[in-house]
Write an enzyme that holds these catalytic residues in place. Structure first.
Site, short mmCIF file in Angstrom:
data_model
loop_
_atom_site.label_atom_id
_atom_site.label_comp_id
_atom_site.label_asym_id
_atom_site.label_seq_id
_atom_site.Cartn_x
_atom_site.Cartn_y
_atom_site.Cartn_z
N HIS A 162 0.81 -1.22 0.00
CA HIS A 162 0.00 0.00 0.00
C HIS A 162 0.83 1.26 0.00
CE1 HIS A 162 0.57 -0.30 4.44
NE2 HIS A 162 0.44 1.01 4.40
N HIS A 181 -1.59 11.18 5.87
CA HIS A 181 -1.67 10.07 6.83
C HIS A 181 -1.20 10.50 8.22
CE1 HIS A 181 -1.52 6.11 8.50
NE2 HIS A 181 -0.26 5.86 8.25
C1 23J Z 1 -0.60 4.13 11.82
C2 23J Z 1 0.22 4.20 12.94
C3 23J Z 1 1.46 3.62 12.92
C4 23J Z 1 1.90 2.98 11.79
C5 23J Z 1 1.10 2.91 10.64
C6 23J Z 1 -0.15 3.48 10.68
C7 23J Z 1 1.59 2.23 9.40
O1 23J Z 1 2.55 1.53 9.41
C8 23J Z 1 0.97 2.45 8.09
O2 23J Z 1 0.56 1.50 7.43
O3 23J Z 1 0.93 3.60 7.67
S1 23J Z 1 3.49 2.25 11.78
MN MN Z 2 0.57 2.77 5.68
#
Ligand code: 23J
Ligand code: MN
Length: 262
Positions: free
Chosen positions: A77, A83
């Site tokens: 992904h 994000h």
């Molecule tokens: C949210 C919080 C921590 C992490 C992640 C997402 C992911 O690895 C990701 O898939 O973006 S480490």
């Molecule tokens: Mn991710």
């Protein structure tokens, strides 16, 4: 109108002098998904779930199709800058608005297979990247930097997430390395073979999840759960990785292809 570059590309693909390497894993219910430390009460990402609608049967005599659902960050992904909280104020920072040139670019593949095998908590340092550059030349601006760990070969085994009582143990990055790649090299992003772009123990790094924090803070992207990086040269491959155009998406499962000159 004709364009010899594109004609050459098409001919090279047809003749096999440019090979297409699939860097994606298969999306299926067993696809490993990120497990964050439970004690914080953080929300959970849905694993991939698929349900048949019809398969040439009473639900649809001539057609086969499925419904599916999953978290945006499932399987192979794309991570968009939106994000992370550090990337929330950039413009055009989501899957539907990112400039398209983010989705096609050259790859530098840094092999840390031996180090990752020797220490599942291996963190790539600036010195490690610079040693790679001494051998292969400086990482060009707008490159994807791919961390080869051969971790994708563990998919199907508990060793992939490598969960212990204190969380996952998988390789990642020192914060300074991400600062170096984002600021000194102005890369497009980083890609990894592990379930997320940060190390398994990254909730305890400073800052926590440094790759997410610093890459997305610099308006750059990520690719996770890649495979077949062992089929790429250290330099010269071209990555094609457009995420689904989800409105305000933070990422999406993505078919990632690499073009490699034979
Ligand atoms: C949210 C919080 C921590 C992490 C992640 C997402 C992911 O690895 C990701 O898939 O973006 S480490
Ligand atoms: Mn991710």
């Amino acid at each position: 109108m004709s364009n010899s570059v594109l004609t050459d590309l098409v001919q090279s693909l047809a003749s096999g002098s440019i090979k297409i390497v699939d860097l994606s894993g298969t999306l299926e219910p067993d696809t490993p998904t990120l497990q964050l430390p439970e004690e914080f009460g953080w929300g959970k990402s849905w694993p991939f779930h698929i349900e048949e609608i019809s398969r040439y049967n009473e639900k649809g005599p001539a057609w086969y199709w499925n419904n599916f659902k999953c978290g945006e960050h499932t399987g192979t992904h794309f991570d968009a800058p939106i994000h992370w909280v550090t990337g929330k104020d950039h413009e055009n920072h989501a899957t539907d608005t990112l400039p398209l040139d983010n989705f096609i670019g050259p790859a530098c593949v840094i092999d840390a297979t031996a180090e990752s095998a020797a220490d599942p908590d291996f963190l790539m340092t600036v010195e490690f990247v610079q040693a790679w550059e001494a051998q292969h030349g400086e990482i060009e601006p707008d490159s994807w930097v791919l961390f080869r760990s051969d971790w994708s070969k563990k998919i199907g085994s508990d060793d992939y997430l490598n969960m212990h009582d204190d969380g996952g143990h998988t390789p990642g990055w020192e914060p300074d390395t991400i600062i170096f790649l984002a600021e000194e090299r102005n890369v497009r992003g980083v890609g990894v073979e592990t379930v997320g772009t940060d190390a398994g123990q990254a909730s305890g790094q400073e800052p926590m999840f440094p790759c997410h924090n610093l890459m997305h803070g610099a308006n750059k992207c990520g690719l996770a759960s890649l495979k077949n990086l062992d089929q790429l040269p250290p330099k010269g491959a071209v990555i094609i990785a457009p995420p689904l155009k989800i409105r305000e998406g933070s990422g999406s499962p993505t078919r990632v292809l690499a073009l490699v000159a034979e």
